[in-house]
Write an enzyme that holds these catalytic residues in place. Structure first.
Site, PDB file in Angstrom:
ATOM      1  N   ASP A  67     -43.173  22.370 -40.474  1.00  0.00           N
ATOM      2  CA  ASP A  67     -42.611  21.315 -39.638  1.00  0.00           C
ATOM      3  C   ASP A  67     -42.362  20.069 -40.484  1.00  0.00           C
ATOM      4  O   ASP A  67     -43.293  19.511 -41.078  1.00  0.00           O
ATOM      5  CB  ASP A  67     -43.604  21.004 -38.511  1.00  0.00           C
ATOM      6  CG  ASP A  67     -43.039  20.014 -37.518  1.00  0.00           C
ATOM      7  OD1 ASP A  67     -42.073  20.394 -36.835  1.00  0.00           O
ATOM      8  OD2 ASP A  67     -43.510  18.877 -37.467  1.00  0.00           O
ATOM      9  N   THR A 100     -36.186  17.723 -37.535  1.00  0.00           N
ATOM     10  CA  THR A 100     -36.709  16.732 -38.486  1.00  0.00           C
ATOM     11  C   THR A 100     -36.363  17.094 -39.926  1.00  0.00           C
ATOM     12  O   THR A 100     -35.963  16.229 -40.697  1.00  0.00           O
ATOM     13  CB  THR A 100     -38.237  16.573 -38.361  1.00  0.00           C
ATOM     14  OG1 THR A 100     -38.826  17.853 -38.369  1.00  0.00           O
ATOM     15  CG2 THR A 100     -38.601  15.860 -37.092  1.00  0.00           C
ATOM     16  N   THR A 101     -36.515  18.379 -40.256  1.00  0.00           N
ATOM     17  CA  THR A 101     -36.225  18.783 -41.639  1.00  0.00           C
ATOM     18  C   THR A 101     -34.757  18.521 -41.952  1.00  0.00           C
ATOM     19  O   THR A 101     -34.430  17.931 -42.986  1.00  0.00           O
ATOM     20  CB  THR A 101     -36.548  20.284 -41.833  1.00  0.00           C
ATOM     21  OG1 THR A 101     -37.784  20.562 -41.203  1.00  0.00           O
ATOM     22  CG2 THR A 101     -36.634  20.645 -43.298  1.00  0.00           C
ATOM     23  N   ASP A 396     -42.143  21.419 -30.351  1.00  0.00           N
ATOM     24  CA  ASP A 396     -40.706  21.478 -30.628  1.00  0.00           C
ATOM     25  C   ASP A 396     -39.979  22.196 -29.493  1.00  0.00           C
ATOM     26  O   ASP A 396     -38.941  21.743 -29.016  1.00  0.00           O
ATOM     27  CB  ASP A 396     -40.422  22.219 -31.947  1.00  0.00           C
ATOM     28  CG  ASP A 396     -40.702  21.334 -33.165  1.00  0.00           C
ATOM     29  OD1 ASP A 396     -41.469  20.369 -33.004  1.00  0.00           O
ATOM     30  OD2 ASP A 396     -40.167  21.604 -34.250  1.00  0.00           O
TER      31      ASP A 396
HETATM   32  P1  ADP Z   1     -35.569  21.476 -38.378  1.00  0.00           P
HETATM   33  O1  ADP Z   1     -36.848  20.753 -38.661  1.00  0.00           O
HETATM   34  O2  ADP Z   1     -34.389  20.760 -38.945  1.00  0.00           O
HETATM   35  O3  ADP Z   1     -35.418  21.879 -36.973  1.00  0.00           O
HETATM   36  P2  ADP Z   1     -35.985  24.258 -38.893  1.00  0.00           P
HETATM   37  O4  ADP Z   1     -36.867  24.790 -39.968  1.00  0.00           O
HETATM   38  O5  ADP Z   1     -36.435  24.381 -37.494  1.00  0.00           O
HETATM   39  O6  ADP Z   1     -35.662  22.771 -39.271  1.00  0.00           O
HETATM   40  O7  ADP Z   1     -34.587  24.980 -39.055  1.00  0.00           O
HETATM   41  C1  ADP Z   1     -33.510  24.664 -38.240  1.00  0.00           C
HETATM   42  C2  ADP Z   1     -32.258  25.324 -38.752  1.00  0.00           C
HETATM   43  O8  ADP Z   1     -32.387  26.733 -38.762  1.00  0.00           O
HETATM   44  C3  ADP Z   1     -31.081  25.007 -37.856  1.00  0.00           C
HETATM   45  O9  ADP Z   1     -29.963  24.642 -38.631  1.00  0.00           O
HETATM   46  C4  ADP Z   1     -30.852  26.313 -37.110  1.00  0.00           C
HETATM   47  O10 ADP Z   1     -29.505  26.497 -36.729  1.00  0.00           O
HETATM   48  C5  ADP Z   1     -31.269  27.320 -38.118  1.00  0.00           C
HETATM   49  N1  ADP Z   1     -31.646  28.598 -37.498  1.00  0.00           N
HETATM   50  C6  ADP Z   1     -32.573  28.833 -36.571  1.00  0.00           C
HETATM   51  N2  ADP Z   1     -32.621  30.150 -36.255  1.00  0.00           N
HETATM   52  C7  ADP Z   1     -31.693  30.759 -37.000  1.00  0.00           C
HETATM   53  C8  ADP Z   1     -31.259  32.115 -37.167  1.00  0.00           C
HETATM   54  N3  ADP Z   1     -31.792  33.110 -36.480  1.00  0.00           N
HETATM   55  N4  ADP Z   1     -30.283  32.352 -38.065  1.00  0.00           N
HETATM   56  C9  ADP Z   1     -29.772  31.337 -38.767  1.00  0.00           C
HETATM   57  N5  ADP Z   1     -30.134  30.074 -38.684  1.00  0.00           N
HETATM   58  C10 ADP Z   1     -31.076  29.765 -37.804  1.00  0.00           C
HETATM   59 MG    MG Z   2     -36.542  23.173 -35.846  1.00  0.00          MG
END
Ligand code: ADP
Ligand code: MG
Length: 552
Positions: A67, A100-101, A396
């Site tokens: 996270d 957030t990331t 989240d």
């Molecule tokens: P954040 O803190 O930005 O939410 P995450 O580690 O949760 O970071 O990653 C979010 C990113 O991962 C988003 O751009 C989302 O579209 C992408 N994502 C989530 N699930 C999938 C998936 N199954 N395939 C491809 N991308 C995905």
């Molecule tokens: Mg996320």
């Protein structure tokens, strides 16, 4: 650095000795460098194939998480510009609860590319203007492509909750946890005119180590991590009339040491019986009000417990303030601060109050509350680290569901919206005059970073993937994105990877805001460290200083 020599040869001291000042390009460079390092540190955590981080704090406590906000919170960041990036994560978390990331990565990337433009003699204010225009355009593109959600169907809520947990340690159970999260939020949502309103705080989350994530459950009511105080009290009360007290059922100890000279056994007796009668009095007031359950934010004396137990009243002590507020809302009771004032009208109602053994601990369940909009998610999991990460992941998921309930639009993920925005920005750049158009183009490239990171995390060639994505979007394949689990380009809406529009918009807003703020700085003046006394907690007062300034 903090002195100037006047014609007369006398130095004029403006800043305290030991102050640190850097200006112009040097200040910019050091700020951008620091922000880049922060962004770099969270980059590899992005997406379902992102890596987890193991963070060890000063006490040796270990947190395992992917996270973004938690990673940055746990890192002891000192550089002022780097701290501003930590703020981006906080803003993002407060406003949208997810993303957030991405926000931190994009902010860092916007800054690092701005530096290349500055090196080409483009003034920061031109870049800032360009970035702001680009952000506007990006936001309007998002609004245009967003899919309207019919809240009567829960499909999008569920899928967005699953997507938000796909990148977490708990991903194996994402469907199961998403169902619980959706149910919990819909339970507490309230109709507000034509729209709905819902507060994540209304869903209480408790965690208890033991069993597995699969045993996580949704309780209709409030669960307190507390046991009934006295062994002589019942473990279960039906049709509970609950007194909520923010006052102790103890004899206040005086602030000063008073000497009491007792010379005869009679005096001891009299003294003790006076204490006893005061406690009895307190219990009596609760009995008079008609309560059969007492939940107290403060302590309850043994003797008072004994009196209550004798009247069939059960009690809990030292409940958390936040729980007291939830209980008041759930049971319809008032939190009483002066026992003298308590009446039957202050009592809350629940169909059942019961102490249950969960793992090695005893928890108290308050179910069937007067206000049914009170729910608790009780997280179970093999270790404390898993339950802690499950709590963060559920946070989240709950936020994502709230976002969609408040603004019922979603976009598909896997970098599809980023590519769509990026293509739109390139076209937009072509309509702008030279220098500004460069900044907009750079913004477009920055958004593609998300695709690059996702592609690399899936073991794909990012350059090939990127050019294919650009081309397919150009041909109108709106939701072409990177399915990182399958390792190929797919229609992300077909495979059900959805995210709230709110999250995506906030990423653009938070990242642009931070990047432009940092770009505008050309002078960093840090006061020298004060020797004594130490800084008051939380005080960013003069003398704080920034150890590590300019060192990275
Ligand atoms: P954040 O803190 O930005 O939410 P995450 O580690 O949760 O970071 O990653 C979010 C990113 O991962 C988003 O751009 C989302 O579209 C992408 N994502 C989530 N699930 C999938 C998936 N199954 N395939 C491809 N991308 C995905
Ligand atoms: Mg996320």
């Amino acid at each position: 650095m903090s002195s100037n020599v006047q014609p007369g040869g006398v130095p004029v001291l403006v800043l305290r000795e030991g102050s640190n000042r850097s200006r112009g390009r040097e200040a910019q460079h050091s700020n951008i460098m620091a922000a880049k390092i922060v962004a770099e540190s969270v980059k590899s955590a992005l997406g379902p194939k992102g890596m987890d981080k193991m963070l060890v704090d000063g006490f040796g406590d270990v947190t395992i998480t992917s996270d973004g906000r938690t990673i940055l919170d746990e890192m002891d960041i000192q550089h002022p510009a780097a701290k501003m990036l930590v703020e981006v994560a906080k803003t993002q978390d407060n406003e949208a609860g997810d993303g957030t990331t991405s926000a931190v990565v994009i902010a860092g990337e916007l800054l690092s590319r701005a530096e290349e433009l500055v090196d080409k003699s483009i003034h920061p204010t031109v870049i800032i203007d360009g970035y702001k225009k680009a952000a506007e355009k990006a936001l309007s593109t998002l609004e245009k492509i967003a899919i309207k959600v019919d809240l009567k169907k829960h499909d999008y809520l569920r899928k967005a909750a699953i997507t938000s947990m796909a990148s977490k340690l708990v991903a194996e159970h994402k469907e199961y946890l998403a169902d619980i999260a959706v149910k919990a939020m819909l339970e507490v949502a309230e109709k507000d005119g034509v729209s709905w309103k819902v507060d994540v705080e209304d869903v209480k989350v408790e965690k208890k180590t033991g069993e597995s994530l699969r045993e996580t459950s949704l309780v209709n009511g409030i669960v307190l991590d507390k046991e009934i105080v006295h062994s002589g009290m019942a473990k279960r009360v039906e049709k509970a009339k609950i007194a909520l007290l923010d006052t102790s059922l103890e004899i206040e100890k005086t602030e000063y040491d008073a000497k009491l000279s007792i010379e005869t056994p009679d005096q001891i007796e009299a003294f003790l019986s006076q204490e006893e009668s005061m406690l009895k009095d307190m219990a009596e007031k609760i009995i008079q009000a008609g309560a059969n359950v007492v939940i107290c934010q403060k302590g309850i004396d043994d003797l008072a417990q004994h009196f209550l137990a004798g009247k069939g009243i059960i009690a809990i002590r030292r409940a958390k303030k936040s729980d007291m507020e939830k209980l008041a809302k759930a049971t319809g009771g008032n939190i009483v601060t002066k026992l003298d004032d308590i009446t039957s009208a202050d009592l809350g109602y629940a169909a059942l109050v019961e102490e249950r053994k969960i793992g090695d601990d005893k928890l108290t369940f308050i179910e069937g509350c007067k206000n049914p909009k009170a729910v608790t998610i009780l997280i179970r999991g093999g270790t404390q680290r898993i339950t802690a990460e499950a709590e963060r992941s559920l946070h989240d998921a709950l936020c994502v569901i709230r976002d969609i309930i408040h603004e019922p639009y979603v976009v598909a993920g896997g970098s599809a919206p980023e590519i769509e925005m990026s293509n739109a920005l390139r076209k937009y750049a072509a309509t702008l005059p030279g220098r500004e158009s460069l900044a907009v183009k750079v913004f477009a490239e920055t958004l593609e970073t998300i695709a690059v990171i996702l592609a690399e995390s899936a073991g794909l060639q990012s350059i090939d993937v990127l050019s294919e994505l650009r081309a397919r979007h150009e041909k109108g394949e709106l939701w072409a994105g990177i399915d990182v689990l399958e390792g190929k380009i797919q229609n992300m809406s077909k495979i059900g990877v959805f995210e709230p529009l709110t999250v995506k918009k906030q990423i653009i807003k938070s990242a642009t805001e931070a990047a432009t703020l940092i770009l505008k700085i050309d002078d960093v003046i840090a006061a020298g460290k004060m020797k004594a006394p130490p800084m008051p907690p939380g005080g960013g007062a003069p003398g704080g200083g920034y150890p590590g300034m300019g060192e990275y």
